[in-house]
Scaffold this motif. Structure first.
Motif, PDB file in Angstrom:
ATOM      1  N   ALA A  86      -3.481   4.462  -7.262  1.00  0.00           N
ATOM      2  CA  ALA A  86      -2.161   3.929  -7.606  1.00  0.00           C
ATOM      3  C   ALA A  86      -2.374   2.638  -8.380  1.00  0.00           C
ATOM      4  CB  ALA A  86      -1.330   3.676  -6.364  1.00  0.00           C
ATOM      5  N   GLU A  87      -1.504   2.415  -9.328  1.00  0.00           N
ATOM      6  CA  GLU A  87      -1.555   1.185 -10.124  1.00  0.00           C
ATOM      7  C   GLU A  87      -0.543   0.195  -9.556  1.00  0.00           C
ATOM      8  OE1 GLU A  87      -3.501  -0.957 -12.773  1.00  0.00           O
ATOM      9  OE2 GLU A  87      -3.866   1.187 -12.603  1.00  0.00           O
ATOM     10  N   VAL A  88      -1.011  -1.012  -9.246  1.00  0.00           N
ATOM     11  CA  VAL A  88      -0.148  -2.074  -8.731  1.00  0.00           C
ATOM     12  C   VAL A  88      -0.165  -3.200  -9.750  1.00  0.00           C
ATOM     13  CG1 VAL A  88       0.163  -3.794  -6.906  1.00  0.00           C
ATOM     14  CG2 VAL A  88      -0.558  -1.463  -6.324  1.00  0.00           C
ATOM     15  N   VAL A  89       1.024  -3.657 -10.127  1.00  0.00           N
ATOM     16  CA  VAL A  89       1.123  -4.752 -11.091  1.00  0.00           C
ATOM     17  C   VAL A  89       1.999  -5.836 -10.477  1.00  0.00           C
ATOM     18  CG1 VAL A  89       1.898  -5.451 -13.388  1.00  0.00           C
ATOM     19  CG2 VAL A  89       0.857  -3.197 -13.058  1.00  0.00           C
ATOM     20  N   GLN A  90       1.455  -7.059 -10.433  1.00  0.00           N
ATOM     21  CA  GLN A  90       2.207  -8.218  -9.972  1.00  0.00           C
ATOM     22  C   GLN A  90       2.411  -9.165 -11.146  1.00  0.00           C
ATOM     23  OE1 GLN A  90       0.153 -10.957  -7.388  1.00  0.00           O
ATOM     24  NE2 GLN A  90       1.994 -12.144  -6.995  1.00  0.00           N
ATOM     25  N   VAL A  91       3.632  -9.579 -11.338  1.00  0.00           N
ATOM     26  CA  VAL A  91       3.966 -10.609 -12.327  1.00  0.00           C
ATOM     27  C   VAL A  91       4.905 -11.563 -11.608  1.00  0.00           C
ATOM     28  CG1 VAL A  91       5.003 -11.124 -14.551  1.00  0.00           C
ATOM     29  CG2 VAL A  91       3.711  -9.000 -14.249  1.00  0.00           C
ATOM     30  N   ASP A  92       4.329 -12.694 -11.198  1.00  0.00           N
ATOM     31  CA  ASP A  92       5.058 -13.680 -10.410  1.00  0.00           C
ATOM     32  C   ASP A  92       5.736 -12.987  -9.230  1.00  0.00           C
ATOM     33  OD1 ASP A  92       4.137 -15.944 -11.687  1.00  0.00           O
ATOM     34  OD2 ASP A  92       5.673 -15.846 -13.230  1.00  0.00           O
ATOM     35  N   GLY A  93       7.033 -13.067  -9.075  1.00  0.00           N
ATOM     36  CA  GLY A  93       7.709 -12.517  -7.900  1.00  0.00           C
ATOM     37  C   GLY A  93       7.990 -11.029  -7.950  1.00  0.00           C
ATOM     38  N   TRP A  94       7.482 -10.339  -8.957  1.00  0.00           N
ATOM     39  CA  TRP A  94       7.742  -8.909  -9.142  1.00  0.00           C
ATOM     40  C   TRP A  94       6.495  -8.104  -8.842  1.00  0.00           C
ATOM     41  CZ3 TRP A  94      12.633  -7.415 -10.183  1.00  0.00           C
ATOM     42  CH2 TRP A  94      13.504  -8.400 -10.640  1.00  0.00           C
ATOM     43  N   LEU A  95       6.689  -6.912  -8.280  1.00  0.00           N
ATOM     44  CA  LEU A  95       5.575  -6.015  -7.996  1.00  0.00           C
ATOM     45  C   LEU A  95       6.015  -4.600  -8.331  1.00  0.00           C
ATOM     46  CD1 LEU A  95       2.722  -6.365  -6.590  1.00  0.00           C
ATOM     47  CD2 LEU A  95       3.811  -5.425  -4.558  1.00  0.00           C
ATOM     48  N   THR A  96       5.127  -3.831  -8.949  1.00  0.00           N
ATOM     49  CA  THR A  96       5.379  -2.402  -9.161  1.00  0.00           C
ATOM     50  C   THR A  96       4.237  -1.609  -8.536  1.00  0.00           C
ATOM     51  OG1 THR A  96       4.282  -2.342 -11.310  1.00  0.00           O
ATOM     52  CG2 THR A  96       6.659  -2.725 -11.313  1.00  0.00           C
ATOM     53  N   PHE A  97       4.557  -0.410  -8.097  1.00  0.00           N
ATOM     54  CA  PHE A  97       3.605   0.511  -7.472  1.00  0.00           C
ATOM     55  C   PHE A  97       3.812   1.868  -8.116  1.00  0.00           C
ATOM     56  CE2 PHE A  97       2.775   3.754  -4.228  1.00  0.00           C
ATOM     57  CZ  PHE A  97       1.513   3.406  -3.776  1.00  0.00           C
ATOM     58  N   THR A  98       2.778   2.393  -8.778  1.00  0.00           N
ATOM     59  CA  THR A  98       2.884   3.674  -9.478  1.00  0.00           C
ATOM     60  C   THR A  98       1.715   4.567  -9.101  1.00  0.00           C
ATOM     61  OG1 THR A  98       3.857   2.491 -11.352  1.00  0.00           O
ATOM     62  CG2 THR A  98       3.162   4.764 -11.738  1.00  0.00           C
ATOM     63  N   PRO A  99       1.940   5.642  -8.324  1.00  0.00           N
ATOM     64  CA  PRO A  99       0.864   6.583  -8.018  1.00  0.00           C
ATOM     65  C   PRO A  99       0.394   7.291  -9.288  1.00  0.00           C
ATOM     66  CG  PRO A  99       2.673   6.846  -6.494  1.00  0.00           C
ATOM     67  CD  PRO A  99       3.155   5.959  -7.606  1.00  0.00           C
ATOM     68  N   ALA A 100      -0.920   7.436  -9.431  1.00  0.00           N
ATOM     69  CA  ALA A 100      -1.475   8.030 -10.649  1.00  0.00           C
ATOM     70  C   ALA A 100      -1.517   9.550 -10.611  1.00  0.00           C
ATOM     71  CB  ALA A 100      -2.884   7.476 -10.894  1.00  0.00           C
ATOM     72  N   ALA A 101      -1.598  10.147  -9.425  1.00  0.00           N
ATOM     73  CA  ALA A 101      -1.791  11.594  -9.323  1.00  0.00           C
ATOM     74  C   ALA A 101      -0.560  12.307  -8.772  1.00  0.00           C
ATOM     75  CB  ALA A 101      -3.002  11.875  -8.434  1.00  0.00           C
ATOM     76  N   ALA A 102       0.612  11.871  -9.135  1.00  0.00           N
ATOM     77  CA  ALA A 102       1.850  12.463  -8.619  1.00  0.00           C
ATOM     78  C   ALA A 102       2.298  13.637  -9.481  1.00  0.00           C
ATOM     79  CB  ALA A 102       2.943  11.413  -8.570  1.00  0.00           C
ATOM     80  N   VAL A 103       2.761  14.694  -8.834  1.00  0.00           N
ATOM     81  CA  VAL A 103       3.363  15.822  -9.539  1.00  0.00           C
ATOM     82  C   VAL A 103       4.751  15.407 -10.038  1.00  0.00           C
ATOM     83  CG1 VAL A 103       4.216  18.181  -9.281  1.00  0.00           C
ATOM     84  CG2 VAL A 103       2.079  17.498  -8.177  1.00  0.00           C
ATOM     85  N   LEU A 104       5.477  14.688  -9.191  1.00  0.00           N
ATOM     86  CA  LEU A 104       6.792  14.160  -9.532  1.00  0.00           C
ATOM     87  C   LEU A 104       6.597  12.732 -10.026  1.00  0.00           C
ATOM     88  CD1 LEU A 104       9.925  14.351  -9.381  1.00  0.00           C
ATOM     89  CD2 LEU A 104       9.742  13.527  -7.032  1.00  0.00           C
ATOM     90  N   PRO A 105       6.858  12.470 -11.305  1.00  0.00           N
ATOM     91  CA  PRO A 105       6.645  11.115 -11.823  1.00  0.00           C
ATOM     92  C   PRO A 105       7.633  10.130 -11.199  1.00  0.00           C
ATOM     93  CG  PRO A 105       7.619  12.528 -13.504  1.00  0.00           C
ATOM     94  CD  PRO A 105       7.378  13.384 -12.310  1.00  0.00           C
ATOM     95  N   TRP A 106       7.103   9.042 -10.668  1.00  0.00           N
ATOM     96  CA  TRP A 106       7.943   8.036 -10.039  1.00  0.00           C
ATOM     97  C   TRP A 106       7.192   6.719  -9.950  1.00  0.00           C
ATOM     98  CZ3 TRP A 106       7.053   5.991  -4.951  1.00  0.00           C
ATOM     99  CH2 TRP A 106       5.931   6.518  -4.310  1.00  0.00           C
ATOM    100  N   ALA A 107       7.940   5.653  -9.723  1.00  0.00           N
ATOM    101  CA  ALA A 107       7.368   4.322  -9.532  1.00  0.00           C
ATOM    102  C   ALA A 107       8.352   3.511  -8.705  1.00  0.00           C
ATOM    103  CB  ALA A 107       7.111   3.642 -10.870  1.00  0.00           C
ATOM    104  N   LEU A 108       7.823   2.511  -8.034  1.00  0.00           N
ATOM    105  CA  LEU A 108       8.642   1.609  -7.237  1.00  0.00           C
ATOM    106  C   LEU A 108       8.486   0.198  -7.770  1.00  0.00           C
ATOM    107  CD1 LEU A 108       7.742   2.903  -3.662  1.00  0.00           C
ATOM    108  CD2 LEU A 108       9.701   3.527  -5.071  1.00  0.00           C
ATOM    109  N   SER A 109       9.533  -0.589  -7.652  1.00  0.00           N
ATOM    110  CA  SER A 109       9.457  -1.986  -8.063  1.00  0.00           C
ATOM    111  C   SER A 109      10.260  -2.818  -7.082  1.00  0.00           C
ATOM    112  CB  SER A 109       9.995  -2.170  -9.485  1.00  0.00           C
ATOM    113  OG  SER A 109      11.376  -1.840  -9.535  1.00  0.00           O
ATOM    114  N   GLY A 110      10.016  -4.131  -7.119  1.00  0.00           N
ATOM    115  CA  GLY A 110      10.773  -5.021  -6.259  1.00  0.00           C
ATOM    116  C   GLY A 110      10.079  -6.347  -6.055  1.00  0.00           C
ATOM    117  N   ALA A 111      10.416  -6.979  -4.964  1.00  0.00           N
ATOM    118  CA  ALA A 111       9.999  -8.350  -4.694  1.00  0.00           C
ATOM    119  C   ALA A 111       8.678  -8.431  -3.945  1.00  0.00           C
ATOM    120  CB  ALA A 111      11.072  -9.058  -3.871  1.00  0.00           C
ATOM    121  N   VAL A 112       7.869  -9.426  -4.329  1.00  0.00           N
ATOM    122  CA  VAL A 112       6.695  -9.809  -3.549  1.00  0.00           C
ATOM    123  C   VAL A 112       6.862 -11.296  -3.236  1.00  0.00           C
ATOM    124  CG1 VAL A 112       5.228 -10.273  -5.579  1.00  0.00           C
ATOM    125  CG2 VAL A 112       4.168  -9.756  -3.373  1.00  0.00           C
TER     126      VAL A 112
END
Length: 182
Positions: A86-112
């Protein structure tokens, strides 16, 4: 004067206690998920960014078997890619989580937050011919001092599959290890 606020509180409790709006909000309510996905936190920097290898354990599940796949025994985890990179990206107070091997494309975002806790959310949809599937997801967790992530991910699958409708929920314990740079 002190009696008026106390009396008001009792009246409010009596009248509002019977209101349907007083019900606890569904943690996978689409409006709540949108608000969580758009929220920023107080965490700073980019130190939590990187590729993680995640593993999941089913905690609760009411999903039926569909198209020969047991959605509770790891089928949904495979569908949405919870076990793997999974790819995790943090930019200041933001975080995204994106699984790389998903059949259903999706991602999550929100606060850290500064204490490395996070609340991520998202809505995704997939439509292929007669097959439609919506994913409502929320991931609450934290990073430890070694940048490992731990948390609980809840999702709802909702839609129409070739062998019938599906509307079910599952909750997973998620652990992730940062993958060293190659």
């Amino acid at each position: 004067m002190r009696r008026l606020p106390a009396r008001s509180a009792v009246l409010c409790a009596l009248f509002l206690g019977a209101c349907p709006d007083d019900q606890p909000q569904d943690p996978l309510d689409p409006d709540l998920l949108v608000a969580l996905a758009e929220a920023g936190g107080r965490g700073r920097g980019e130190a939590l960014s990187g590729r993680y290898f995640t593993v999941s354990e089913v905690l609760e599940c009411d999903c039926p078997q569909r198209m020969g796949v047991d959605l509770c025994a790891g089928g949904a985890a495979q569908l949405i890619g919870l076990d793997g990179p999974a790819e995790v990206v943090q930019v200041d107070g933001w975080l995204t989580f994106t699984p790389a091997a998903a059949v259903l494309p999706w991602a999550l975002s929100g606060a850290v937050e500064r204490d490395r806790s996070f609340t991520l959310a998202g809505l995704s949809a997939l439509a292929v011919g007669l097959f439609t599937l919506d994913l409502h997801a929320r991931f609450d967790g934290e990073f430890d001092a070694e940048r490992r992530l731990h948390g609980e991910l809840a999702h709802r699958l909702l839609g129409e599959l070739p062998d019938g409708p599906v509307d079910c929920r599952a909750t997973y314990a998620i652990d992730g290890e940062p993958v060293p740079d190659a």
